[in-house]
Design a protein around this motif. Structure first.
Motif, PDB file in Angstrom:
ATOM      1  N   GLN A   1      -9.904   2.804   2.013  1.00  0.00           N
ATOM      2  CA  GLN A   1      -8.996   2.963   0.872  1.00  0.00           C
ATOM      3  C   GLN A   1      -7.668   2.251   1.100  1.00  0.00           C
ATOM      4  O   GLN A   1      -7.104   1.644   0.208  1.00  0.00           O
ATOM      5  CB  GLN A   1      -8.740   4.453   0.605  1.00  0.00           C
ATOM      6  CG  GLN A   1      -9.960   5.164   0.020  1.00  0.00           C
ATOM      7  CD  GLN A   1      -9.709   6.640  -0.188  1.00  0.00           C
ATOM      8  OE1 GLN A   1      -9.028   7.280   0.597  1.00  0.00           O
ATOM      9  NE2 GLN A   1     -10.267   7.176  -1.254  1.00  0.00           N
ATOM     10  N   ASP A   2      -7.154   2.381   2.313  1.00  0.00           N
ATOM     11  CA  ASP A   2      -5.861   1.778   2.605  1.00  0.00           C
ATOM     12  C   ASP A   2      -5.723   1.612   4.113  1.00  0.00           C
ATOM     13  O   ASP A   2      -6.448   2.228   4.886  1.00  0.00           O
ATOM     14  CB  ASP A   2      -4.714   2.642   2.069  1.00  0.00           C
ATOM     15  CG  ASP A   2      -4.946   4.122   2.339  1.00  0.00           C
ATOM     16  OD1 ASP A   2      -5.540   4.458   3.378  1.00  0.00           O
ATOM     17  OD2 ASP A   2      -4.547   4.944   1.499  1.00  0.00           O
ATOM     18  N   GLU A   3      -4.808   0.787   4.507  1.00  0.00           N
ATOM     19  CA  GLU A   3      -4.588   0.566   5.930  1.00  0.00           C
ATOM     20  C   GLU A   3      -3.166   0.086   6.133  1.00  0.00           C
ATOM     21  O   GLU A   3      -2.654  -0.695   5.344  1.00  0.00           O
ATOM     22  CB  GLU A   3      -5.583  -0.471   6.457  1.00  0.00           C
ATOM     23  CG  GLU A   3      -5.553  -0.606   7.962  1.00  0.00           C
ATOM     24  CD  GLU A   3      -6.865  -1.149   8.531  1.00  0.00           C
ATOM     25  OE1 GLU A   3      -6.918  -2.351   8.763  1.00  0.00           O
ATOM     26  OE2 GLU A   3      -7.815  -0.368   8.733  1.00  0.00           O
TER      27      GLU A   3
ATOM     28  N   THR B   1       1.049   1.071   7.872  1.00  0.00           N
ATOM     29  CA  THR B   1       1.980   2.134   8.248  1.00  0.00           C
ATOM     30  C   THR B   1       2.901   2.429   7.084  1.00  0.00           C
ATOM     31  O   THR B   1       3.140   1.581   6.238  1.00  0.00           O
ATOM     32  CB  THR B   1       2.836   1.744   9.466  1.00  0.00           C
ATOM     33  OG1 THR B   1       3.617   0.604   9.124  1.00  0.00           O
ATOM     34  CG2 THR B   1       1.984   1.456  10.677  1.00  0.00           C
ATOM     35  N   ALA B   2       3.403   3.651   7.033  1.00  0.00           N
ATOM     36  CA  ALA B   2       4.343   4.039   5.986  1.00  0.00           C
ATOM     37  C   ALA B   2       5.290   5.093   6.546  1.00  0.00           C
ATOM     38  O   ALA B   2       5.044   5.665   7.606  1.00  0.00           O
ATOM     39  CB  ALA B   2       3.596   4.579   4.773  1.00  0.00           C
TER      40      ALA B   2
ATOM     41  N   GLN C   1       1.154   3.599  15.230  1.00  0.00           N
ATOM     42  CA  GLN C   1       0.092   2.605  15.107  1.00  0.00           C
ATOM     43  C   GLN C   1      -0.597   2.362  16.445  1.00  0.00           C
ATOM     44  O   GLN C   1      -1.825   2.255  16.527  1.00  0.00           O
ATOM     45  CB  GLN C   1       0.680   1.297  14.585  1.00  0.00           C
ATOM     46  CG  GLN C   1      -0.389   0.282  14.219  1.00  0.00           C
ATOM     47  CD  GLN C   1       0.194  -1.082  13.981  1.00  0.00           C
ATOM     48  OE1 GLN C   1       1.244  -1.216  13.356  1.00  0.00           O
ATOM     49  NE2 GLN C   1      -0.464  -2.095  14.496  1.00  0.00           N
TER      50      GLN C   1
ATOM     51  N   ARG D   1       2.626   1.705  -0.902  1.00  0.00           N
ATOM     52  CA  ARG D   1       3.718   0.979  -0.247  1.00  0.00           C
ATOM     53  C   ARG D   1       3.486   0.786   1.244  1.00  0.00           C
ATOM     54  O   ARG D   1       4.385   0.911   2.038  1.00  0.00           O
ATOM     55  CB  ARG D   1       5.046   1.713  -0.447  1.00  0.00           C
ATOM     56  CG  ARG D   1       5.297   2.155  -1.852  1.00  0.00           C
ATOM     57  CD  ARG D   1       5.646   0.977  -2.717  1.00  0.00           C
ATOM     58  NE  ARG D   1       5.803   1.441  -4.095  1.00  0.00           N
ATOM     59  CZ  ARG D   1       6.738   0.995  -4.916  1.00  0.00           C
ATOM     60  NH1 ARG D   1       7.572   0.078  -4.517  1.00  0.00           N
ATOM     61  NH2 ARG D   1       6.812   1.458  -6.136  1.00  0.00           N
ATOM     62  N   PHE D   2       2.282   0.516   1.601  1.00  0.00           N
ATOM     63  CA  PHE D   2       1.992   0.367   3.017  1.00  0.00           C
ATOM     64  C   PHE D   2       2.568  -0.913   3.593  1.00  0.00           C
ATOM     65  O   PHE D   2       2.591  -1.945   2.951  1.00  0.00           O
ATOM     66  CB  PHE D   2       0.492   0.373   3.248  1.00  0.00           C
ATOM     67  CG  PHE D   2      -0.022   1.718   3.600  1.00  0.00           C
ATOM     68  CD1 PHE D   2       0.009   2.142   4.918  1.00  0.00           C
ATOM     69  CD2 PHE D   2      -0.499   2.575   2.627  1.00  0.00           C
ATOM     70  CE1 PHE D   2      -0.447   3.393   5.251  1.00  0.00           C
ATOM     71  CE2 PHE D   2      -0.961   3.817   2.958  1.00  0.00           C
ATOM     72  CZ  PHE D   2      -0.934   4.241   4.267  1.00  0.00           C
ATOM     73  N   ASN D   3       3.014  -0.829   4.834  1.00  0.00           N
ATOM     74  CA  ASN D   3       3.355  -2.019   5.576  1.00  0.00           C
ATOM     75  C   ASN D   3       2.112  -2.512   6.286  1.00  0.00           C
ATOM     76  O   ASN D   3       1.285  -1.706   6.701  1.00  0.00           O
ATOM     77  CB  ASN D   3       4.428  -1.714   6.627  1.00  0.00           C
ATOM     78  CG  ASN D   3       5.763  -1.450   5.983  1.00  0.00           C
ATOM     79  OD1 ASN D   3       6.141  -2.132   5.036  1.00  0.00           O
ATOM     80  ND2 ASN D   3       6.452  -0.437   6.479  1.00  0.00           N
ATOM     81  N   PRO D   4       1.987  -3.822   6.430  1.00  0.00           N
ATOM     82  CA  PRO D   4       0.836  -4.314   7.185  1.00  0.00           C
ATOM     83  C   PRO D   4       0.955  -3.912   8.652  1.00  0.00           C
ATOM     84  O   PRO D   4       2.045  -3.651   9.135  1.00  0.00           O
ATOM     85  CB  PRO D   4       0.926  -5.825   7.014  1.00  0.00           C
ATOM     86  CG  PRO D   4       2.325  -6.106   6.614  1.00  0.00           C
ATOM     87  CD  PRO D   4       2.836  -4.893   5.919  1.00  0.00           C
ATOM     88  N   LEU D   5      -0.165  -3.824   9.323  1.00  0.00           N
ATOM     89  CA  LEU D   5      -0.152  -3.516  10.750  1.00  0.00           C
ATOM     90  C   LEU D   5       0.562  -4.623  11.502  1.00  0.00           C
ATOM     91  O   LEU D   5       0.463  -5.786  11.138  1.00  0.00           O
ATOM     92  CB  LEU D   5      -1.591  -3.376  11.266  1.00  0.00           C
ATOM     93  CG  LEU D   5      -2.377  -2.193  10.693  1.00  0.00           C
ATOM     94  CD1 LEU D   5      -3.841  -2.301  11.100  1.00  0.00           C
ATOM     95  CD2 LEU D   5      -1.803  -0.881  11.176  1.00  0.00           C
ATOM     96  N   VAL D   6       1.286  -4.232  12.547  1.00  0.00           N
ATOM     97  CA  VAL D   6       1.954  -5.234  13.359  1.00  0.00           C
ATOM     98  C   VAL D   6       1.253  -5.326  14.702  1.00  0.00           C
ATOM     99  O   VAL D   6       0.447  -4.472  15.034  1.00  0.00           O
ATOM    100  CB  VAL D   6       3.447  -4.899  13.579  1.00  0.00           C
ATOM    101  CG1 VAL D   6       4.190  -4.980  12.268  1.00  0.00           C
ATOM    102  CG2 VAL D   6       3.604  -3.516  14.199  1.00  0.00           C
ATOM    103  N   ASP D   7       1.583  -6.373  15.437  1.00  0.00           N
ATOM    104  CA  ASP D   7       0.952  -6.552  16.741  1.00  0.00           C
ATOM    105  C   ASP D   7       1.645  -5.658  17.761  1.00  0.00           C
ATOM    106  O   ASP D   7       2.775  -5.910  18.151  1.00  0.00           O
ATOM    107  CB  ASP D   7       1.054  -8.021  17.149  1.00  0.00           C
ATOM    108  CG  ASP D   7       0.355  -8.275  18.478  1.00  0.00           C
ATOM    109  OD1 ASP D   7      -0.400  -7.380  18.908  1.00  0.00           O
ATOM    110  OD2 ASP D   7       0.569  -9.352  19.051  1.00  0.00           O
TER     111      ASP D   7
ATOM    112  N   GLN E   1      -1.526  -2.872   1.434  1.00  0.00           N
ATOM    113  CA  GLN E   1      -2.808  -3.030   2.101  1.00  0.00           C
ATOM    114  C   GLN E   1      -3.872  -2.169   1.453  1.00  0.00           C
ATOM    115  O   GLN E   1      -4.802  -1.742   2.097  1.00  0.00           O
ATOM    116  CB  GLN E   1      -2.664  -2.670   3.580  1.00  0.00           C
ATOM    117  CG  GLN E   1      -1.644  -3.524   4.304  1.00  0.00           C
ATOM    118  CD  GLN E   1      -2.246  -4.789   4.851  1.00  0.00           C
ATOM    119  OE1 GLN E   1      -3.158  -4.742   5.654  1.00  0.00           O
ATOM    120  NE2 GLN E   1      -1.765  -5.920   4.401  1.00  0.00           N
ATOM    121  N   LEU E   2      -3.660  -1.865   0.183  1.00  0.00           N
ATOM    122  CA  LEU E   2      -4.664  -1.087  -0.517  1.00  0.00           C
ATOM    123  C   LEU E   2      -5.880  -1.953  -0.788  1.00  0.00           C
ATOM    124  O   LEU E   2      -5.758  -3.132  -1.067  1.00  0.00           O
ATOM    125  CB  LEU E   2      -4.097  -0.593  -1.850  1.00  0.00           C
ATOM    126  CG  LEU E   2      -3.350   0.724  -1.819  1.00  0.00           C
ATOM    127  CD1 LEU E   2      -2.765   1.001  -3.186  1.00  0.00           C
ATOM    128  CD2 LEU E   2      -4.261   1.859  -1.403  1.00  0.00           C
TER     129      LEU E   2
END
Lengths: 331, 204
Positions: free
Chosen positions: A284-286, A288-289, A322, B108-114, B150-151
């Motif tokens: 559904q989503d991926e 961080t928030a 994360q 409002r998700f942030n993309p994953l970071v390294d 990132q939906l």
């Protein structure tokens, strides 16, 4: 020639005494720092020992991110049990009632939800936040005197020893050791969460009347047994964390799973994070928030041909959440 | 009060006690009102020596300033039912309004970071006193910054709502656990209200 030697000797002696002096002042400084640490630790321990059994009433504001609300609180001890009543003063009337281990939430429609029953906590009965545990992750500092809600307070700061968590400040009422101001602060100085009393009054006697719900006619009846589920063996997905920050301990009682999924709870004595792992059909989503002080990290892993969703929720930096999520592996 | 105890007190003040003796002395202080008084005197005394005596220490905090407030806030027979009728008049609206602002997370998700770079975490933070008052507050925290929602683009409206509800349920569960887990006070329950779902609003 003699004069020259004398001069050299003089220079030598002077520089020697200078060096000794520097050393001394360094020693004094480090001793002072040590004392400050001990004072801060002593105060914090006194808070742990005294604040839960203190009797008081007051009004505090809770600020989380850009939201703020006022809440009335009454706190006391009845027959060795902690009793509390909290009421939201802004917006719809909500109350939280505590009778020892039992917690009730009274919603705006006056319906009662029991959040936890006596003897049925999802937590293993482990002591939380001992100085020993805290010392693994935080350095104690004494911040001095201040004034909160008209009362003299003493400040203690816990500074993280690594970059995986936030700063924590408490200002303790000198008389009761109850924290009148508590803050979770990010490394950049941003306040993520603040509890701040505007009115605080210690009490000398337990007065049951003050702990009665303000919603009239509300009964604190027992919740039905489906409210808190015990997990059966096949519900429990066996997984482990390959990484988490220093100082965190698993707090979950064994065999206890919530309504949602197989989750475990970890705490470093100040903040907590929860890890949820479950099999899903669809991503559904991926990412961080951030919600006030709380960060979420969601990611997916393929195990045994099935997609699993890993969610980490906690009062920790998003990057930490994360990394914890990434470290989850099947056992 | 024995001289012995006084000595322990001053040793505690000076940070000269080992851990065992510190615990014993702290326990003594808690059990004896006399020692408690001495302890607070010592604090004020030492503060005076250091020149950091609180400018507020002369204020008598036991004065009954708050009687009026107390009567209004706690003893007054304020009828909650009255406010309930007000609630009814506004209908489900007020409840729903207090809820909607909390339900903004999912999209409002942030993309994953390294995070594979260990350095990010290994670096020791500077241990210093942070003074939040002097740091200007940044914008709203509820909505995480950053682009790249990132939906999953295949999701329909209902599924998106479901995703948001799931996250809110996690947040609520975690907030409850935080309050219950530390066991000292129910104050962390203040967080829970931020994540209440609309299920509880009546007639809506």
């Amino acid at each position: 020639m003699i004069r020259c030697v004398a001069f050299i000797a003089l220079v030598f002696v002077t520089s020697l005494s200078l060096a000794v002096e520097t050393q001394n002042s360094e020693a004094v400084q480090s001793k002072e720092a040590e004392q400050q640490t001990l004072t801060a630790q002593g105060l914090y321990e006194r808070m742990l020992a005294l604040a839960p059994s203190a009797m008081y009433q007051g009004i505090f504001s809770h600020q989380a991110g850009n939201q703020v609300q006022n809440i009335e609180i009454v706190h006391g001890v009845n027959n060795g049990e902690i009793w509390e009543r909290m009421m939201h003063l802004d917006g719809p009337v909500r109350e939280v009632i505590r009778r020892g281990e039992a917690f009730y939430c009274i919603h705006p429609d006056a319906s009662v939800e029991q959040l936890q029953k006596r003897g049925d906590t999802p937590f293993a009965n482990k002591p939380l936040g001992s100085i020993k545990q805290l010392n693994a992750a935080y350095a104690f500092q004494f911040l001095g005197n201040q004034r909160v809600a008209g009362r003299p307070v003493l400040g203690v700061q816990l500074s993280p020893k690594d970059a995986t968590r936030h700063f924590y400040q408490v200002w303790l009422d000198q008389q009761t050791m109850v924290p009148l101001r508590t803050e979770l602060i990010a490394k950049n100085g941003q306040v993520l969460e603040r509890y701040l009393f505007s009115y605080f009054k210690p009490e000398t006697q337990f007065n049951e009347k003050r702990f009665t719900p303000r919603n009239k006619g509300v009964e604190l009846k027992l919740a039905d047994s489906t409210a808190v589920l015990k997990a059966s063996a096949q519900d429990i997905l066996e997984w482990r964390l390959n990484w988490m920050p220093v100082g965190f301990l698993d707090q979950t009682a064994s065999g206890h799973a919530p309504k949602l999924s197989a989750r475990r709870i970890y705490s470093d004595g100040i903040v907590m994070f929860s890890v949820y792992v479950e099999g899903v059909e669809k991503v559904q989503d991926e990412g961080t928030a951030q919600a006030g002080p709380t960060a979420l990290a969601v990611l997916h892993k393929q195990w045994q041909g099935q997609t699993h969703r890993i969610t980490v929720v906690g009062e920790i930096p998003a990057a930490t959440a994360q990394r914890i999520a990434q470290s989850v592996e099947l056992r | 009060m024995s001289d012995n105890k006084t000595e322990s007190l001053s040793a505690l003040m000076d940070g000269e006690l080992d851990e065992l003796a510190m615990h014993r002395t702290l326990k003594d202080i808690d059990e004896s009102p006399e020692l408690k008084q001495a302890w607070s005197r010592f604090h004020i005394g030492s503060d005076a020596v250091k020149g950091t005596i609180s400018e507020f220490s002369h204020i008598d905090i036991s004065a009954g300033v708050s009687d009026a407030i107390e009567n209004a806030a706690f003893e007054g027979d304020s009828d909650v039912n009255k406010s309930k009728s007000w609630l009814k008049a506004v209908g489900g609206l007020s409840i729903a309004a207090s809820v909607t602002f909390a339900v903004v997370l999912g999209a409002r998700f942030n993309p994953l970071v390294d995070t594979s770079v260990d350095q990010q975490f290994a670096s020791k933070t500077q241990i210093e006193i942070v003074t939040p008052e002097r740091t200007p507050e940044k914008g709203p925290m509820m909505i995480a910054q950053g682009q790249g929602a990132q939906l999953n683009p295949d999701l329909d409206e209902a599924q998106m709502q479901q995703a948001q509800q799931r996250l809110n349920a996690y947040l609520k569960q975690h907030a409850q656990d935080s309050a219950l887990g530390q066991g000292r006070t129910a104050m962390p329950f203040a967080r829970v209200v931020n994540f209440e779902t609309t299920n509880k609003s009546k007639g809506n």
